[in-house]
Design a protein around this motif. Structure first.
Motif, PDB file in Angstrom:
ATOM      1  N   GLN A 231     -14.017   0.883   8.764  1.00 35.30           N
ATOM      2  CA  GLN A 231     -13.135   0.794   7.600  1.00 35.30           C
ATOM      3  C   GLN A 231     -11.750   0.317   7.995  1.00 35.30           C
ATOM      4  O   GLN A 231     -11.129  -0.494   7.301  1.00 35.30           O
ATOM      5  CB  GLN A 231     -13.060   2.155   6.901  1.00 35.30           C
ATOM      6  CG  GLN A 231     -14.332   2.523   6.155  1.00 35.30           C
ATOM      7  CD  GLN A 231     -14.306   3.946   5.637  1.00 35.30           C
ATOM      8  OE1 GLN A 231     -13.686   4.828   6.236  1.00 35.30           O
ATOM      9  NE2 GLN A 231     -14.993   4.183   4.538  1.00 35.30           N
TER      10      GLN A 231
ATOM     11  N   ARG B  54     -15.133  -0.840   1.375  1.00 39.45           N
ATOM     12  CA  ARG B  54     -14.443   0.208   2.151  1.00 39.45           C
ATOM     13  C   ARG B  54     -15.092   1.569   1.929  1.00 39.45           C
ATOM     14  O   ARG B  54     -15.211   2.376   2.858  1.00 39.45           O
ATOM     15  CB  ARG B  54     -12.971   0.271   1.747  1.00 39.45           C
ATOM     16  CG  ARG B  54     -12.073  -0.658   2.540  1.00 39.45           C
ATOM     17  CD  ARG B  54     -10.727  -0.816   1.871  1.00 39.45           C
ATOM     18  NE  ARG B  54     -10.057   0.443   1.607  1.00 39.45           N
ATOM     19  CZ  ARG B  54      -9.277   1.084   2.480  1.00 39.45           C
ATOM     20  NH1 ARG B  54      -9.100   0.585   3.691  1.00 39.45           N
ATOM     21  NH2 ARG B  54      -8.675   2.201   2.150  1.00 39.45           N
ATOM     22  N   THR B  55     -15.482   1.852   0.707  1.00 38.41           N
ATOM     23  CA  THR B  55     -16.051   3.169   0.410  1.00 38.41           C
ATOM     24  C   THR B  55     -17.520   3.291   0.827  1.00 38.41           C
ATOM     25  O   THR B  55     -18.059   4.396   0.835  1.00 38.41           O
ATOM     26  CB  THR B  55     -15.934   3.472  -1.093  1.00 38.41           C
ATOM     27  OG1 THR B  55     -16.584   2.434  -1.847  1.00 38.41           O
ATOM     28  CG2 THR B  55     -14.474   3.554  -1.504  1.00 38.41           C
TER      29      THR B  55
ATOM     30  N   HIS C 205     -12.703  -2.896  -2.117  1.00 41.18           N
ATOM     31  CA  HIS C 205     -12.666  -1.436  -2.213  1.00 41.18           C
ATOM     32  C   HIS C 205     -14.072  -0.852  -2.177  1.00 41.18           C
ATOM     33  O   HIS C 205     -14.309   0.181  -1.530  1.00 41.18           O
ATOM     34  CB  HIS C 205     -11.950  -1.030  -3.502  1.00 41.18           C
ATOM     35  CG  HIS C 205     -11.916   0.454  -3.707  1.00 41.18           C
ATOM     36  ND1 HIS C 205     -11.230   1.308  -2.867  1.00 41.18           N
ATOM     37  CD2 HIS C 205     -12.516   1.249  -4.654  1.00 41.18           C
ATOM     38  CE1 HIS C 205     -11.388   2.558  -3.281  1.00 41.18           C
ATOM     39  NE2 HIS C 205     -12.162   2.545  -4.357  1.00 41.18           N
ATOM     40  N   TRP C 206     -15.001  -1.505  -2.860  1.00 37.20           N
ATOM     41  CA  TRP C 206     -16.391  -1.040  -2.821  1.00 37.20           C
ATOM     42  C   TRP C 206     -16.912  -1.043  -1.392  1.00 37.20           C
ATOM     43  O   TRP C 206     -17.570  -0.093  -0.953  1.00 37.20           O
ATOM     44  CB  TRP C 206     -17.248  -1.957  -3.698  1.00 37.20           C
ATOM     45  CG  TRP C 206     -18.702  -1.590  -3.713  1.00 37.20           C
ATOM     46  CD1 TRP C 206     -19.313  -0.694  -4.547  1.00 37.20           C
ATOM     47  CD2 TRP C 206     -19.719  -2.099  -2.841  1.00 37.20           C
ATOM     48  NE1 TRP C 206     -20.655  -0.610  -4.248  1.00 37.20           N
ATOM     49  CE2 TRP C 206     -20.943  -1.468  -3.208  1.00 37.20           C
ATOM     50  CE3 TRP C 206     -19.727  -3.017  -1.799  1.00 37.20           C
ATOM     51  CZ2 TRP C 206     -22.138  -1.735  -2.557  1.00 37.20           C
ATOM     52  CZ3 TRP C 206     -20.918  -3.280  -1.157  1.00 37.20           C
ATOM     53  CH2 TRP C 206     -22.104  -2.661  -1.534  1.00 37.20           C
TER      54      TRP C 206
ATOM     55  N   THR D  98       0.830  -1.209   0.000  1.00 41.10           N
ATOM     56  CA  THR D  98       0.000   0.000   0.000  1.00 41.10           C
ATOM     57  C   THR D  98       0.863   1.256   0.000  1.00 41.10           C
ATOM     58  O   THR D  98       0.435   2.302  -0.493  1.00 41.10           O
ATOM     59  CB  THR D  98      -0.941   0.031   1.223  1.00 41.10           C
ATOM     60  OG1 THR D  98      -0.182  -0.201   2.424  1.00 41.10           O
ATOM     61  CG2 THR D  98      -2.022  -1.023   1.105  1.00 41.10           C
TER      62      THR D  98
ATOM     63  N   TYR E 180      -3.912  -2.300  -5.340  1.00 46.86           N
ATOM     64  CA  TYR E 180      -5.138  -1.676  -5.824  1.00 46.86           C
ATOM     65  C   TYR E 180      -5.730  -0.734  -4.768  1.00 46.86           C
ATOM     66  O   TYR E 180      -6.109   0.409  -5.076  1.00 46.86           O
ATOM     67  CB  TYR E 180      -6.157  -2.758  -6.194  1.00 46.86           C
ATOM     68  CG  TYR E 180      -7.447  -2.208  -6.767  1.00 46.86           C
ATOM     69  CD1 TYR E 180      -7.539  -1.886  -8.110  1.00 46.86           C
ATOM     70  CD2 TYR E 180      -8.568  -2.026  -5.951  1.00 46.86           C
ATOM     71  CE1 TYR E 180      -8.732  -1.383  -8.643  1.00 46.86           C
ATOM     72  CE2 TYR E 180      -9.755  -1.528  -6.477  1.00 46.86           C
ATOM     73  CZ  TYR E 180      -9.833  -1.207  -7.819  1.00 46.86           C
ATOM     74  OH  TYR E 180     -10.998  -0.701  -8.331  1.00 46.86           O
ATOM     75  N   LEU E 181      -5.813  -1.208  -3.535  1.00 48.30           N
ATOM     76  CA  LEU E 181      -6.391  -0.369  -2.476  1.00 48.30           C
ATOM     77  C   LEU E 181      -5.525   0.856  -2.210  1.00 48.30           C
ATOM     78  O   LEU E 181      -6.042   1.946  -1.948  1.00 48.30           O
ATOM     79  CB  LEU E 181      -6.568  -1.186  -1.196  1.00 48.30           C
ATOM     80  CG  LEU E 181      -7.567  -2.359  -1.269  1.00 48.30           C
ATOM     81  CD1 LEU E 181      -7.673  -3.040   0.088  1.00 48.30           C
ATOM     82  CD2 LEU E 181      -8.931  -1.892  -1.743  1.00 48.30           C
TER      83      LEU E 181
ATOM     84  N   SER F 106      -9.661  -3.013   7.147  1.00 52.59           N
ATOM     85  CA  SER F 106      -8.290  -2.928   6.623  1.00 52.59           C
ATOM     86  C   SER F 106      -7.359  -3.908   7.328  1.00 52.59           C
ATOM     87  O   SER F 106      -6.483  -4.512   6.689  1.00 52.59           O
ATOM     88  CB  SER F 106      -7.767  -1.496   6.787  1.00 52.59           C
ATOM     89  OG  SER F 106      -6.428  -1.393   6.373  1.00 52.59           O
TER      90      SER F 106
ATOM     91  N   ARG G 196      -6.111   3.406  -4.855  1.00 54.73           N
ATOM     92  CA  ARG G 196      -7.441   4.022  -4.765  1.00 54.73           C
ATOM     93  C   ARG G 196      -7.732   4.607  -3.388  1.00 54.73           C
ATOM     94  O   ARG G 196      -8.893   4.903  -3.077  1.00 54.73           O
ATOM     95  CB  ARG G 196      -8.512   2.961  -5.069  1.00 54.73           C
ATOM     96  CG  ARG G 196      -8.425   2.359  -6.453  1.00 54.73           C
ATOM     97  CD  ARG G 196      -9.125   3.218  -7.459  1.00 54.73           C
ATOM     98  NE  ARG G 196      -9.105   2.656  -8.791  1.00 54.73           N
ATOM     99  CZ  ARG G 196      -9.825   3.121  -9.801  1.00 54.73           C
ATOM    100  NH1 ARG G 196     -10.631   4.140  -9.601  1.00 54.73           N
ATOM    101  NH2 ARG G 196      -9.733   2.593 -11.003  1.00 54.73           N
ATOM    102  N   SER G 197      -6.715   4.771  -2.573  1.00 52.84           N
ATOM    103  CA  SER G 197      -6.944   5.218  -1.191  1.00 52.84           C
ATOM    104  C   SER G 197      -7.563   6.611  -1.127  1.00 52.84           C
ATOM    105  O   SER G 197      -8.191   6.960  -0.122  1.00 52.84           O
ATOM    106  CB  SER G 197      -5.631   5.197  -0.401  1.00 52.84           C
ATOM    107  OG  SER G 197      -4.702   6.104  -0.966  1.00 52.84           O
TER     108      SER G 197
END
Length: 534
Positions: free
Chosen positions: A212, A203-204, A200-201, A68, A244-245, A216, A248-249
């Protein structure tokens, strides 16, 4: 491992790691040395490394936090050298080291030599990159070392499984070994690709920083366990999801990012400290298992020969893989930065081994299929231990002065600050235009002082970066922006003292104090992060 020894390990290792931050000695080296010295103290409990704990419980979070923090775009730009090191070098080292070890260790079978070679093939995921960041190596070298460390464990673990199958009597063959490697690698990447978008979906959508961050903490263990459950590479699954995460953080809220950064820095610090100390603490275990099977001089010769072999073979692979493709391909010459012999030397020398090698070695079964003892298991453990210690001590101790002696061009701070200032200026202009659009609407009407305050905040952000390019204060050596932040923190400290005094006088209660302090903490955190360049 009982609770008290575990607490002693965590407390002692974090104390030594904290001390290392105040010295020029790299933390991994100081921790391993401390572990070696402490291992023979009277009454010291035995800390035997358990692969069933290290591989599924320690490796995933370390890989997750490293991935990350990495740049997906930088890794993609350096995918060819990263692949040559993380896959090509590990397989090349396994085969060549195994062949050489089989010649100078006559009591070790060819399959046993390959097991040993696979075990010590992957450089450590933490040590080299920690030194690289601390000494501000060129960005390309740091990216290559980071990328290698993220993937090479998967290659080594798969190669180890193939070699182990041959050693215990399972007829797997070259075709079967290649197929297992393909299944593990493609499967690991596939599991990561399947998980990254849903995670990711989720998390958002949680809209709660606490939930969240709890998610993680679970993600790396879940990705690793799921991949291993389907006989794929858990390492690759964790790395794919984490890249990826991390990329997109920006799509999660600020509170999550603040908490997540602090939580994972703490987790990584504790785990890294503990695992390096644990390496040194393995000495009594390894020596005790070895017994009197070999003479001391014979063991010293084996250990020295293997160490030299491992170090030299990395040079044998790195230099041709860095320069030969450029000679053969005009496309590579046009698209990739020209490597230097100094950079290749640093990458070659930064091949320190670590806890993953020891964990894999300890997972070697005690017996083969026919019930007999695994041939040479204790010797493999010993040689793995000496190679890990040798590379950490010799290469870890000499890498920082070597980097300084080479005088590699570090990051151009002035140029980076100029780029940052231009980026901030573009963002500030967009923010001002958006504010004008919003305040033109009657529904968003603000008193003039509040609207001016928003504009001053944007102006402050825009100017602060340019001020770092200005002339320093002749008395303090600070630039204007540094002085501003220092004074701002002093003012915040004065406010904090008043709030505490009012709480102590019972003018405000503790709940209100926490609310007021949180506002000040966020302001100070923003100033501190800018000051540290993070």
């Amino acid at each position: 491992m009982h609770v008290m020894p575990l607490l002693l390990l965590i407390a002692g290792s974090t104390a030594v790691a904290g001390l290392a931050r105040r010295t020029p000695v790299p933390a991994p080296l100081l921790l391993v040395t401390a572990g070696l010295l402490v291992s023979y103290l009277p009454g010291m409990p035995a800390f035997e490394l358990n692969p069933e704990i290290v591989l599924p419980l320690v490796l995933p979070p370390l890989l997750y936090t490293a991935a990350t923090d990495s740049s997906y775009l930088d890794l993609r730009a350096q995918k060819r050298p990263v692949a040559l090191l993380s896959v090509g070098y590990v397989l090349f080292s396994t085969l060549l080291v195994g062949l050489i070890v089989h010649t100078f260790v006559p009591g070790l079978s060819a399959a046993g030599a390959l097991v040993l070679a696979a075990v010590i093939a992957p450089p450590d995921a933490v040590a080299a990159t920690a030194i690289a960041r601390r000494l501000r190596l060129p960005a390309r070298v740091t990216t290559i070392l980071q990328g290698e460390s993220l993937v090479n464990d998967a290659t080594a673990i798969t190669a180890y499984k193939v070699a182990l199958a041959a050693a215990v009597g399972e007829s797997i063959g070259w075709l079967g070994g290649g197929l297992e490697f393909l299944i593990a690698s493609v499967g690991g990447v596939g599991v990561g690709l399947a998980l990254m978008v849903p995670l990711h979906w989720l998390r958002t959508r949680l809209n709660d920083a606490l939930l969240q961050n709890t998610l993680s903490l679970v993600i790396p263990f879940f990705a690793y366990a799921l991949a291993e459950q389907v006989h794929a590479s858990g390492v690759l699954a964790v790395v794919v999801v984490a890249l990826y995460l991390g990329h997109r953080s920006w799509q999660v809220d600020f509170a999550t990012r603040l908490q997540e950064g602090a939580v994972w820095r703490m987790v990584a610090f504790v785990l890294e400290s503990a695992v390096f100390a644990l390496i040194g603490l393995q000495l009594p275990v390894v020596v005790g298992d070895l017994g009197d099977e070999y003479a001391a001089g014979q063991l010293a010769w084996y250990a020295l020969a293997l160490f030299v072999t491992v170090v030299l073979i990395r040079f044998v692979w790195v230099y041709p893989s860095a320069f030969v493709p450029r000679l053969l391909s005009r496309r590579i010459r046009e698209r990739e930065e020209n490597p230097t012999w100094k950079g290749a030397f640093i990458i070659s020398w930064a091949g320190m081994r670590g806890v993953v090698s020891l964990a894999i070695a300890f997972s070697i079964p005690a017996t083969v299929h026919d019930g007999e003892e695994f041939p040479g298991r204790n010797l493999i453990l010993f040689l793995t231990f000496t190679t890990v210690i040798g590379t950490l001590v010799v290469q870890g101790l000499t890498l920082p002065p070597l980097i300084r002696a080479f005088r590699l061009p570090g990051r151009d701070v002035q140029a980076e600050t100029l780029v940052e200032a231009n980026a901030q200026a573009q963002a500030s202009r967009a923010a001002e235009e958006r504010l004008d659009e919003l305040t033109a609407d009657e529904r968003n009407a603000l008193p003039p002082p509040l609207a001016d305050r928003l504009r001053r905040v944007m102006e402050r952000r825009r100017n602060s970066v340019w001020e770092r390019l200005g002339s320093p204060n002749p008395v303090t050596g600070e630039n204007t922006d540094d002085t501003y932040r220092r004074l701002a923190r002093e003012v915040i400290a004065a406010e904090r003292d008043v709030f505490v005094r009012l709480r102590d006088a019972r003018y405000i209660d503790d709940e209100m104090l926490r609310t007021l302090l949180l506002r000040l903490d966020l302001e100070e955190a923003a100033a501190f992060r800018e000051e540290q360049g993070t």
